[in-house]
Design a protein around this motif. Structure first.
Motif, PDB file in Angstrom:
ATOM      1  N   VAL A  24      36.207  37.762  31.928  1.00 54.25           N
ATOM      2  CA  VAL A  24      36.159  37.871  33.321  1.00 54.25           C
ATOM      3  C   VAL A  24      37.259  37.019  34.110  1.00 54.25           C
ATOM      4  O   VAL A  24      37.073  36.004  34.038  1.00 54.25           O
ATOM      5  N   SER A  25      38.196  37.615  34.488  1.00 51.59           N
ATOM      6  CA  SER A  25      39.220  36.858  35.241  1.00 51.59           C
ATOM      7  C   SER A  25      39.651  37.281  36.588  1.00 51.59           C
ATOM      8  O   SER A  25      39.095  38.196  37.143  1.00 51.59           O
ATOM      9  N   TRP A  26      40.502  36.509  37.088  1.00 55.05           N
ATOM     10  CA  TRP A  26      40.696  36.644  38.900  1.00 55.05           C
ATOM     11  C   TRP A  26      41.212  37.934  39.113  1.00 55.05           C
ATOM     12  O   TRP A  26      40.844  38.542  40.136  1.00 55.05           O
ATOM     13  N   PHE A  27      42.123  38.355  38.250  1.00 55.05           N
ATOM     14  CA  PHE A  27      42.719  39.778  38.604  1.00 55.05           C
ATOM     15  C   PHE A  27      42.021  40.948  37.972  1.00 55.05           C
ATOM     16  O   PHE A  27      42.254  41.929  38.525  1.00 55.05           O
ATOM     17  N   LYS A  28      41.261  40.785  37.091  1.00 56.44           N
ATOM     18  CA  LYS A  28      40.696  41.730  36.218  1.00 56.44           C
ATOM     19  C   LYS A  28      39.327  42.296  36.713  1.00 56.44           C
ATOM     20  O   LYS A  28      38.609  43.082  36.481  1.00 56.44           O
ATOM     21  N   SER A  29      38.715  41.320  37.604  1.00 55.06           N
ATOM     22  CA  SER A  29      37.182  41.614  37.952  1.00 55.06           C
ATOM     23  C   SER A  29      37.174  42.327  39.240  1.00 55.06           C
ATOM     24  O   SER A  29      38.212  42.101  40.056  1.00 55.06           O
ATOM     25  N   PRO A  30      36.108  42.470  39.440  1.00 58.10           N
ATOM     26  CA  PRO A  30      35.915  43.119  41.139  1.00 58.10           C
ATOM     27  C   PRO A  30      36.492  42.115  42.282  1.00 58.10           C
ATOM     28  O   PRO A  30      35.934  40.660  42.194  1.00 58.10           O
ATOM     29  N   TRP A  31      36.996  42.611  43.045  1.00 59.16           N
ATOM     30  CA  TRP A  31      37.698  41.571  44.327  1.00 59.16           C
ATOM     31  C   TRP A  31      36.653  41.111  45.134  1.00 59.16           C
ATOM     32  O   TRP A  31      36.681  39.776  45.260  1.00 59.16           O
ATOM     33  N   LEU A  32      35.459  41.731  45.236  1.00 57.32           N
ATOM     34  CA  LEU A  32      34.437  41.205  45.995  1.00 57.32           C
ATOM     35  C   LEU A  32      33.699  39.868  45.307  1.00 57.32           C
ATOM     36  O   LEU A  32      33.677  38.941  45.959  1.00 57.32           O
ATOM     37  N   TYR A  33      33.682  40.133  43.952  1.00 54.14           N
ATOM     38  CA  TYR A  33      33.197  38.975  43.295  1.00 54.14           C
ATOM     39  C   TYR A  33      34.063  37.883  43.117  1.00 54.14           C
ATOM     40  O   TYR A  33      33.627  36.482  43.558  1.00 54.14           O
ATOM     41  N   VAL A  34      35.392  37.888  43.036  1.00 52.01           N
ATOM     42  CA  VAL A  34      36.252  36.697  42.930  1.00 52.01           C
ATOM     43  C   VAL A  34      36.406  36.078  44.053  1.00 52.01           C
ATOM     44  O   VAL A  34      36.685  34.936  44.221  1.00 52.01           O
ATOM     45  N   GLU A  35      36.462  37.035  45.181  1.00 49.83           N
ATOM     46  CA  GLU A  35      36.923  36.240  46.698  1.00 49.83           C
ATOM     47  C   GLU A  35      35.612  35.426  46.974  1.00 49.83           C
ATOM     48  O   GLU A  35      35.659  34.303  47.369  1.00 49.83           O
ATOM     49  N   CYS A  36      34.323  36.038  46.540  1.00 49.91           N
ATOM     50  CA  CYS A  36      33.212  35.375  47.074  1.00 49.91           C
ATOM     51  C   CYS A  36      33.109  33.924  45.952  1.00 49.91           C
ATOM     52  O   CYS A  36      32.723  32.870  46.462  1.00 49.91           O
ATOM     53  N   TYR A  37      33.406  34.279  44.653  1.00 55.71           N
ATOM     54  CA  TYR A  37      33.346  33.057  43.662  1.00 55.71           C
ATOM     55  C   TYR A  37      34.356  31.864  44.198  1.00 55.71           C
ATOM     56  O   TYR A  37      34.042  30.770  44.217  1.00 55.71           O
ATOM     57  N   MET A  38      35.613  32.178  44.947  1.00 57.83           N
ATOM     58  CA  MET A  38      36.277  31.172  45.303  1.00 57.83           C
ATOM     59  C   MET A  38      35.622  30.133  46.436  1.00 57.83           C
ATOM     60  O   MET A  38      35.672  29.065  46.258  1.00 57.83           O
ATOM     61  N   TYR A  39      34.868  30.943  47.310  1.00 54.28           N
ATOM     62  CA  TYR A  39      34.325  30.031  48.244  1.00 54.28           C
ATOM     63  C   TYR A  39      33.250  29.395  47.878  1.00 54.28           C
ATOM     64  O   TYR A  39      33.021  28.193  48.187  1.00 54.28           O
ATOM     65  N   ARG A  40      32.769  29.850  46.948  1.00 56.92           N
ATOM     66  CA  ARG A  40      31.430  29.063  46.120  1.00 56.92           C
ATOM     67  C   ARG A  40      32.185  27.773  45.459  1.00 56.92           C
ATOM     68  O   ARG A  40      31.440  26.961  45.284  1.00 56.92           O
ATOM     69  N   ARG A  41      33.151  28.014  44.830  1.00 60.22           N
ATOM     70  CA  ARG A  41      33.900  26.922  43.963  1.00 60.22           C
ATOM     71  C   ARG A  41      34.315  25.872  44.940  1.00 60.22           C
ATOM     72  O   ARG A  41      34.485  24.881  44.584  1.00 60.22           O
ATOM     73  N   ILE A  42      34.719  26.305  46.135  1.00 61.20           N
ATOM     74  CA  ILE A  42      35.296  25.226  47.122  1.00 61.20           C
ATOM     75  C   ILE A  42      34.118  24.354  47.211  1.00 61.20           C
ATOM     76  O   ILE A  42      34.194  23.172  47.594  1.00 61.20           O
ATOM     77  N   HIS A  43      33.045  25.132  47.678  1.00 65.93           N
ATOM     78  CA  HIS A  43      31.616  24.260  48.053  1.00 65.93           C
ATOM     79  C   HIS A  43      31.174  23.574  47.021  1.00 65.93           C
ATOM     80  O   HIS A  43      30.799  22.170  46.925  1.00 65.93           O
ATOM     81  N   GLU A  44      31.473  23.932  45.743  1.00 71.79           N
ATOM     82  CA  GLU A  44      30.927  23.310  44.445  1.00 71.79           C
ATOM     83  C   GLU A  44      31.834  21.808  44.497  1.00 71.79           C
ATOM     84  O   GLU A  44      31.603  20.762  44.180  1.00 71.79           O
TER      85      GLU A  44
END
Length: 453
Positions: free
Chosen positions: A112-132
């Protein structure tokens, strides 16, 4: 549960950066790294502030946070695998389970990688990683990296805010003498003001100034043709039916607003909510915001309270008066603010009944739920490659806790519920009609209405 688990016949694939040249691809390739770079710059610019507040510990936290964010930016730009969260926050396990399920769907063939996964998922994931990254580095764990932009956007929209508050004050001063038709006219206007307020989205402009310089009140007639689906009459009749039912059953009418952006858009939502209460169309309004800083400009509890305080403190009679009115709505329990971890998870809303049954049950108590903005729309319809003529109800994939309406200016390439030929005509004139923020929808769905048909 996850929508991707369900092999529902006829459900199209998720939008993804896999498709080179698509809006999802350009977002992941260009816009997300730009947002991350701005976040890193903001933290670095506040280095002295952290030192003044926390001494050497603040400087260390700044360095380590920037290190984690730079690492993530590199992972994103080189399409590395998405990695589990390592913090111990309440939602970390849900996120990691979501990742495991996606990995199962991918199989052992690819990560599961940034360009191969659902856009909705990776975009949300980026903001959650900023919070982390921030949470792992006390004492700056609670720092909102997007606060400066949200504050600036609010102050740069002051003329528009004053104008809309003056308009509301004029309506409120005569509200008891208005006929039903006049009430409908005012409702329609303020619903559309809240709709067009959604243009002010800092995640789309990658944090560039996107404030509202003039009030849209005077432009509503010229903006009318740009509303591709306009179900405002049905929204109105839903409220009137709820009001009639409440009178006969001696109950109350409740409207929920699932918020999107802070700044001018939040003010337009508060103005609409004030009108709903002052006119008696609703007895209570529940606002739903985000529990962590999200998508650059989304409303948090702090933003919500701060906006009301700023409105109260304004050196403008109508603005200040209305600010005090909003404060008293909150104090009296007529208005209430809520957040829930589900709003900052990557799930489509059709997962809500299974994954956040408490939130779903809460929304069932509303007579109408207004979903503001693009991210909420993407989650409502699963951010999938739907045919434009597919019905809104079909795209919701079973989600329907209460009658609901999306108020959205289009900033992502997903749109359902259009007439045959409507999308083709738009594409021939304006190829980027789904992503340019020029067009909008007021799109309603109720399972009750479907049962009557």
């Amino acid at each position: 549960m996850m929508a991707a688990d369900q092999t529902v016949h006829g459900v199209p694939p998720s939008l993804s950066a896999k498709v080179v040249g698509s809006f999802a691809y350009l977002t992941v390739r260009d816009r997300l790294p730009t947002i991350l770079t701005k976040v890193i710059d903001t933290i670095h610019r506040n280095k002295n502030k952290f030192f003044e507040e926390y001494g050497e510990e603040g400087i260390q936290a700044e360095k380590q946070t920037i290190g984690l964010l730079s690492k993530m930016r590199n992972e994103l730009q080189t399409d590395k695998p998405v990695i589990p969260l390592t913090d111990s926050l309440q939602d970390a396990e849900c996120w990691n389970q979501y990742l495991q399920k996606h990995q199962k769907l991918h199989g052992d063939q690819e990560s599961v990688s940034w360009f191969k996964s659902p856009w909705l998922y990776v975009e949300c994931y980026m903001y959650r990683r900023i919070h982390e990254a921030l949470w792992l580095n006390p004492p700056i764990s609670d720092y909102d990296v997007f606060n400066e932009g949200k504050t600036q956007s609010f102050f740069e929209s002051q003329q528009a805010v004053m104008s809309i508050c003056t308009h509301l004050e004029g309506v409120n001063s005569n509200i008891e003498n208005l006929s039903k038709n006049q009430l409908f006219e005012h409702f329609n206007k303020l619903l559309q003001v809240s709709l067009w307020g959604n243009k002010c989205d800092l995640s789309i402009s990658a944090g560039q100034d996107n404030s509202q310089k003039t009030s849209p009140i005077d432009s509503l007639v010229s903006l009318q043709p740009l509303i591709l689906v306009n179900d405002s009459n049905t929204v109105w009749s839903t409220l009137i039916s709820a009001q009639t039912h409440a009178r006969s059953e001696k109950t109350t009418v409740r409207v929920d607003i699932v918020l999107d952006n802070a700044g001018f858009e939040l003010v337009t939502d508060l103005v609409l909510a004030d009108f709903l209460v002052s006119s008696g169309l609703a007895h209570e309004v529940h606002f739903h915001g985000k529990s962590i800083p999200w998508f650059v400009s989304d409303v948090t509890a702090h933003d919500f309270q701060w906006t009301i305080q700023q409105t109260m403190a304004a050196n403008h009679k109508c603005m200040s008066k209305i600010g005090y009115q909003w404060k008293s709505h909150l104090k009296d329990g007529v208005w209430s603010y809520h957040d829930h971890p589900f709003w900052t998870q990557p799930n489509e809303f059709c997962d809500m009944a299974a994954d956040a049954p408490d939130l779903y049950a809460n929304l069932k108590g509303a007579d109408l739920v207004l979903f503001k903005g693009d991210l909420n729309y993407r989650k409502l319809v699963g951010d999938r490659d739907w045919d434009h003529t597919v019905g809104f109800g079909t795209a919701l994939q079973g989600f329907g806790p209460a009658p609901l309406c999306s108020l959205r200016t289009l900033k992502a390439n997903v749109q359902v519920g259009l007439q045959p030929g409507q999308a083709e005509k738009l594409t021939s004139h304006e190829p980027d009609w789904m992503t340019c923020s020029k067009y909008a929808v007021i799109q309603f769905y109720s399972s009750k209405a479907e049962q009557k048909d």
